[in-house]
Design a protein around this motif. Structure first.
Motif, PDB file in Angstrom:
ATOM      1  N   PHE A 186       0.727  -1.292  -0.162  1.00 26.51           N
ATOM      2  CA  PHE A 186      -0.100   0.185  -0.024  1.00 26.51           C
ATOM      3  C   PHE A 186       0.658   1.238  -0.131  1.00 26.51           C
ATOM      4  N   GLY A 187       1.983   1.056  -0.106  1.00 26.91           N
ATOM      5  CA  GLY A 187       3.066   2.209  -0.278  1.00 26.91           C
ATOM      6  C   GLY A 187       3.668   2.888   1.106  1.00 26.91           C
ATOM      7  N   ARG A 188       3.346   1.947   2.291  1.00 25.48           N
ATOM      8  CA  ARG A 188       3.765   2.548   3.530  1.00 25.48           C
ATOM      9  C   ARG A 188       5.146   2.106   3.726  1.00 25.48           C
ATOM     10  N   LEU A 189       6.293   2.959   4.333  1.00 24.66           N
ATOM     11  CA  LEU A 189       7.524   2.461   4.234  1.00 24.66           C
ATOM     12  C   LEU A 189       7.575   1.809   5.815  1.00 24.66           C
ATOM     13  N   LEU A 190       8.368   0.740   5.704  1.00 28.06           N
ATOM     14  CA  LEU A 190       8.299  -0.278   6.681  1.00 28.06           C
ATOM     15  C   LEU A 190       9.734  -0.138   7.466  1.00 28.06           C
ATOM     16  N   GLY A 191      10.593   0.288   6.646  1.00 29.00           N
ATOM     17  CA  GLY A 191      11.979   0.404   7.143  1.00 29.00           C
ATOM     18  C   GLY A 191      13.303   0.745   6.281  1.00 29.00           C
ATOM     19  N   LEU A 192      14.133   1.425   6.771  1.00 25.99           N
ATOM     20  CA  LEU A 192      15.228   1.919   5.884  1.00 25.99           C
ATOM     21  C   LEU A 192      16.705   1.329   6.645  1.00 25.99           C
ATOM     22  N   GLU A 193      17.501   0.701   6.084  1.00 28.02           N
ATOM     23  CA  GLU A 193      18.606   0.210   6.930  1.00 28.02           C
ATOM     24  C   GLU A 193      19.754   0.361   5.809  1.00 28.02           C
ATOM     25  N   THR A 194      21.092   0.515   6.556  1.00 31.26           N
ATOM     26  CA  THR A 194      22.516   0.299   5.662  1.00 31.26           C
ATOM     27  C   THR A 194      23.309  -0.587   6.269  1.00 31.26           C
ATOM     28  N   LEU A 195      23.630  -1.544   5.470  1.00 30.36           N
ATOM     29  CA  LEU A 195      24.533  -2.657   5.899  1.00 30.36           C
ATOM     30  C   LEU A 195      25.730  -2.644   5.320  1.00 30.36           C
ATOM     31  N   ARG A 196      26.991  -2.777   6.254  1.00 34.46           N
ATOM     32  CA  ARG A 196      28.257  -2.301   5.580  1.00 34.46           C
ATOM     33  C   ARG A 196      28.789  -3.811   5.177  1.00 34.46           C
ATOM     34  N   ARG A 197      29.207  -4.022   3.846  1.00 29.84           N
ATOM     35  CA  ARG A 197      30.011  -5.210   3.700  1.00 29.84           C
ATOM     36  C   ARG A 197      29.156  -6.242   3.889  1.00 29.84           C
ATOM     37  N   ALA A 198      27.927  -6.131   3.643  1.00 28.64           N
ATOM     38  CA  ALA A 198      26.883  -7.417   4.025  1.00 28.64           C
ATOM     39  C   ALA A 198      27.081  -8.481   2.849  1.00 28.64           C
ATOM     40  N   SER A 199      26.769  -9.857   3.784  1.00 25.52           N
ATOM     41  CA  SER A 199      26.786 -10.694   2.647  1.00 25.52           C
ATOM     42  C   SER A 199      25.284 -11.022   2.171  1.00 25.52           C
ATOM     43  N   ARG A 200      25.073 -12.109   1.211  1.00 28.25           N
ATOM     44  CA  ARG A 200      23.691 -12.145   1.006  1.00 28.25           C
ATOM     45  C   ARG A 200      23.126 -12.692   2.206  1.00 28.25           C
ATOM     46  N   SER A 201      23.345 -13.712   2.811  1.00 25.12           N
ATOM     47  CA  SER A 201      22.844 -14.194   3.935  1.00 25.12           C
ATOM     48  C   SER A 201      22.379 -13.168   5.101  1.00 25.12           C
ATOM     49  N   GLU A 202      23.271 -12.129   5.272  1.00 19.35           N
ATOM     50  CA  GLU A 202      22.658 -11.018   6.039  1.00 19.35           C
ATOM     51  C   GLU A 202      21.789 -10.082   5.288  1.00 19.35           C
ATOM     52  N   VAL A 203      21.877  -9.866   4.375  1.00 17.84           N
ATOM     53  CA  VAL A 203      20.580  -9.238   3.493  1.00 17.84           C
ATOM     54  C   VAL A 203      19.485  -9.979   3.749  1.00 17.84           C
ATOM     55  N   ILE A 204      19.575 -11.205   3.406  1.00 15.23           N
ATOM     56  CA  ILE A 204      18.222 -12.269   3.377  1.00 15.23           C
ATOM     57  C   ILE A 204      17.568 -12.211   4.972  1.00 15.23           C
ATOM     58  N   GLU A 205      18.525 -12.294   5.905  1.00 16.58           N
ATOM     59  CA  GLU A 205      17.875 -12.458   7.098  1.00 16.58           C
ATOM     60  C   GLU A 205      17.282 -11.063   7.530  1.00 16.58           C
ATOM     61  N   THR A 206      17.861  -9.802   7.027  1.00 17.44           N
ATOM     62  CA  THR A 206      17.400  -8.296   7.276  1.00 17.44           C
ATOM     63  C   THR A 206      15.792  -8.286   6.721  1.00 17.44           C
ATOM     64  N   LEU A 207      15.743  -8.678   5.333  1.00 10.57           N
ATOM     65  CA  LEU A 207      14.558  -8.507   4.481  1.00 10.57           C
ATOM     66  C   LEU A 207      13.612  -9.423   5.323  1.00 10.57           C
ATOM     67  N   ALA A 208      14.179 -10.788   5.770  1.00  9.29           N
ATOM     68  CA  ALA A 208      12.983 -11.757   6.222  1.00  9.29           C
ATOM     69  C   ALA A 208      12.209 -11.367   7.711  1.00  9.29           C
ATOM     70  N   LYS A 209      13.086 -10.254   8.363  1.00  4.60           N
ATOM     71  CA  LYS A 209      12.403  -9.696   9.294  1.00  4.60           C
ATOM     72  C   LYS A 209      11.122  -8.753   9.094  1.00  4.60           C
ATOM     73  N   TYR A 210      11.343  -8.358   8.007  1.00  7.89           N
ATOM     74  CA  TYR A 210      10.104  -7.403   7.677  1.00  7.89           C
ATOM     75  C   TYR A 210       8.965  -8.195   7.037  1.00  7.89           C
ATOM     76  N   GLY A 211       9.208  -9.281   6.191  1.00  7.89           N
ATOM     77  CA  GLY A 211       8.191  -9.957   5.500  1.00  7.89           C
ATOM     78  C   GLY A 211       8.755 -10.969   4.323  1.00  7.89           C
ATOM     79  N   ARG A 212       7.596 -10.888   3.491  1.00  7.95           N
ATOM     80  CA  ARG A 212       8.092 -11.831   2.225  1.00  7.95           C
ATOM     81  C   ARG A 212       8.202 -10.832   1.018  1.00  7.95           C
ATOM     82  N   PRO A 213       9.489 -10.952   0.724  1.00  9.13           N
ATOM     83  CA  PRO A 213       9.767  -9.757  -0.617  1.00  9.13           C
ATOM     84  C   PRO A 213       8.876 -10.478  -1.864  1.00  9.13           C
ATOM     85  N   ILE A 214       8.228  -9.661  -2.634  1.00  8.65           N
ATOM     86  CA  ILE A 214       7.601 -10.150  -3.747  1.00  8.65           C
ATOM     87  C   ILE A 214       8.180  -9.382  -4.765  1.00  8.65           C
TER      88      ILE A 214
END
Length: 735
Positions: A327-355
């Protein structure tokens, strides 16, 4: 069909998909077992995770190898022995009794695809380290199953057998237990064990032990940065050559790179086969584990259906992440330094299911593509690169609407393309709402599901149909009904195996007759080939005989033609000779007689003239050049009976001249004889011929007289020798 292999981090990707996908949903990428994750049993080492997963294929037709321990223990001093039972789609079960762990692994390797089932995983391994080693030793398409369920929820084997309707007598032995385990796994009991591969960071930096000062410090820094860049290029090429997946983060400097960091998605053994840790010279290379904590998945997390979200990612050394709902509502903004894919995936999984995942980098980087594939999300890239002014304007307007504040440029670069994509989707949402308002069943549509389908690329009609809420039909089966059905299925499976054994026997018989037919067809083909060869040979012989007959007729015709032409040529020669003599007599008078002429006294020329009887006995020959004469030519002339030889230019050689004169041939030059020409025919006076003939006669008579004298002298000598011999005989007799 070639089995699909699991890429690095496949276990983590599957777990996240099971975490983020709802019931009945399937991801867009390869997912071998998209069933529900039951529980997770963390192992002792921080870099490993083992999860227990329900198998997808109920009543599998893949081979199932059931294993039960017979003697010993993995923790004991003596190596354990095992009993095993192999169930295949066709044929009778195969039993193995008293085999070692290595023999069991060899049997599993021969399967290539299937299941390896046990009632207790720690009957095969003694700890988490040996479990990882065991999983690495069997094929990736052979799944390890614990039929009693995950730890903490394990059920006794005999109780599971009774529930499944499998019969056994008393306490089953190791072989009977192995068969029960295999049959339970084939019926879908148990949980799969999945080992997650760790991530490692390969860091290339300046060696801190190297120090240079003074005026050469900037130059030395550039030298170090160039060395780091060269080493990073070399390691990147080695990883590509070895097929190892990685992400690369770099810090650029004036001379090259200040720092390079590889996040490698492979076991440490594979990394060490390509690059080694060292700390010498200007460059330092270190290998460090990437995961700092365990990742655990529980039942409560899995049973909850996560909300669908849209994500904007700004890749780079610092990864910017922006998360928004449908619906266009912002849920979060984050900056990860030298992040691996698993860290990015874990961060996104906290918010929900990316489509939906978007970025303003085109083409998108490899790590963004793999993150989208992990979630099965649609990847959207903008066709045109967004300028900084456009990003800043979009983000400021969004900050005013949402009453938020963007913290860094990375978050701004992640949020700007996400806002632009949502603006496009918003127009599509409004059209869908307008279309939905015209339908009478608008209250039965799940708008979140409809928006999700629209974001994934479905049409408006497809999204509305897919988002309809339907009431569940029927009632759930009771436990007794399920058990009865399982017993019925087990009985049917036994009947199916019997039928399959009979079918296999019939198929073998069919194969036997098929081989006989193939052998007869090969014999027929060979006989046909031989017949064709004989026909070809016969045709060749017939054609050869026909050709020989034609050639013989042609030769006979040519020989007859040759005889006729020779006769014609000879008659024409006689006619020419007669005409020449008549012409000569008519014009020069009877006192002039024609003589023969030759260009030279070469051997071939003389042989040709004598052979065709152009030169005969009593002829006078005029030759243009006698210098080419040889003894053979002179002999031919004397044997032919030539009386005289008149040369025009050069005389014959001395030995030839002497031979001709001794043979009675009169030799002179043309200046000594009066010669007249009539056309090409020379003529001499008859008196010259008479004189030459008389000379030849005298020479002949003198030769005959010499021969007679030789004979007389020979007679006198023979008389003297006879007289002397008689005297000698008388003297010998008197003595």
């Amino acid at each position: 069909m070639k089995p699909r292999t699991r890429p690095p981090q496949a276990g983590l990707r599957q777990a996240v998909q099971r975490l983020t996908l709802g019931a009945g949903e399937r991801p867009n990428v390869f997912l071998p077992y998209p069933s529900q994750l039951v529980a997770c049993e963390p192992l002792k080492r921080l870099t490993e995770i083992v999860c227990w997963v329900d198998p997808l294929l109920r009543y599998s037709r893949l081979p199932v190898l059931g294993v039960d321990i017979k003697a010993g223990s993995p923790r004991g001093r003596s190596p354990p022995k095992y009993s095993a039972c192999l169930l295949k789609d066709r044929g009778e079960p195969e039993y193995y009794d008293g085999i070692s762990l290595n023999e069991l692994i060899n049997i599993a390797r021969k399967l290539r695809r299937g299941y390896l089932a046990t009632d207790n995983i720690f009957e095969l391994v003694k700890n988490s380290k040996s479990l990882r080693k065991f999983l690495a030793s069997i094929p990736e398409e052979v799944k390890l199953i614990q039929v009693t369920g995950p730890p903490g929820e394990a059920a006794p084997l005999r109780r599971l057998a009774r529930e499944a309707g499998l019969s056994y007598e008393g306490k089953p032995g190791s072989l009977a237990s192995a068969r029960l385990i295999a049959e339970l796994a084939a019926l879908g009991y148990g949980s799969e064990i999945v080992a997650f591969n760790p991530e490692y960071r390969v860091i290339i930096s300046k060696n801190r032990s190297v120090k240079q000062g003074g005026s050469g410090n900037p130059r030395w820094k550039r030298f170090i940065e160039a060395a780091i860049q060269s080493e990073a290029n070399r390691i990147s090429a080695e990883f590509n050559r070895a097929g190892i997946d990685y992400d690369l983060y770099v810090e650029k400097g004036p001379g090259g790179l200040r720092r390079a960091e590889f996040i490698v998605y492979a076991p440490k053994e594979a990394i060490l086969s390509v690059v080694k840790e060292h700390e010498w010279g200007p460059v330092k290379i270190s290998i460090e584990p990437s995961w700092k904590k365990r990742i655990e998945f529980t039942k409560t997390e899995l049973n909850r259906r996560p909300r669908p979200i849209m994500v904007g990612i700004d890749p780079g050394m610092s990864v910017g992440i922006a998360v928004m709902d449908l619906f266009g509502r912002l849920l979060g903004l984050e900056t990860l330094r030298r992040a691996s894919r698993s860290e990015v995936i874990e961060t996104l999984a906290k918010y929900g299911r990316p489509i939906l995942i978007t970025t303003d980098v085109s083409p998108p980087p490899r790590n963004v593509i793999k993150i989208a594939q992990t979630f099965g999300a649609k990847l959207v890239t903008l066709s045109e690169h967004m300028k900084i002014e456009e990003k800043t304007k979009l983000v400021r307007e969004f900050e005013g609407e949402q009453q938020i504040s963007v913290g860094s440029s990375h978050e701004r670069d992640a949020l700007a393309p996400l806002i632009k994509v949502y603006q496009r989707l918003k127009v599509l949402y409004e059209k869908a709402e307008a279309h939905l308002s015209e339908r009478p069943d608008n209250e039965t549509v799940d708008r979140v599901r409809m928006y999700e389908l629209l974001a994934r690329g479905a049409s408006i009609v497809e999204a509305i149909e897919g988002a309809k809420v339907r009431e569940a039909e029927g009632e759930a089966e009771t436990t007794e009904g399920l058990r009865a059905r399982q017993r019925e299925i087990a009985a049917l499976r036994r009947i199916v195996r019997q039928k399959e054994s009979k079918i296999k026997a019939l198929e073998e018989e069919i194969d036997h007759y098929r081989r006989l037919v193939e052998e007869m067809e090969r014999q027929i083909a060979n006989l046909r080939n031989e017949l064709d060869k004989m026909r070809e040979l016969r045709n060749v012989e017939i054609e050869r005989d026909r050709t020989v007959a034609q050639l013989r007729r042609r030769i006979r015709d040519l020989e007859e033609e040759h005889v006729r032409k020779d006769a014609v040529v000879e008659s024409l020669r006689d006619e020419i000779r007669r005409l020449r003599e008549e012409i000569a007599r008519d014009e020069l008078g009877p006192e002039w007689v024609p003589v023969k002429s030759l260009e030279s006294l070469a051997r071939d020329s003389v042989e040709d003239a004598v052979g065709r009887e152009w030169i005969q006995e009593g002829d006078v020959v005029i030759v243009s050049d006698a210098a080419s004469a040889g003894l053979r030519s002179a002999k031919l002339l004397t044997e032919a009976g030539v009386y005289a030889l008149i040369y025009v230019k050069s005389p014959p050689p001395r030995e030839v001249l002497e031979y001709l004169r001794e043979s009675g041939v009169y030799v002179t030059d043309i200046e000594s004889v009066e010669v007249r020409w009539r056309g090409a025919v020379p003529h001499v006076r008859r008196e010259f011929l008479i004189r030459v003939a008389a000379t030849a006669q005298r020479v002949k008579e003198a030769e005959e007289e010499r021969e007679s004298q030789k004979e007389d002298r020979g007679d006198i000598l023979s008389i003297l020798w006879e007289y002397r011999r008689s005297l000698l005989e008388e003297e010998s007799a008197s003595h």
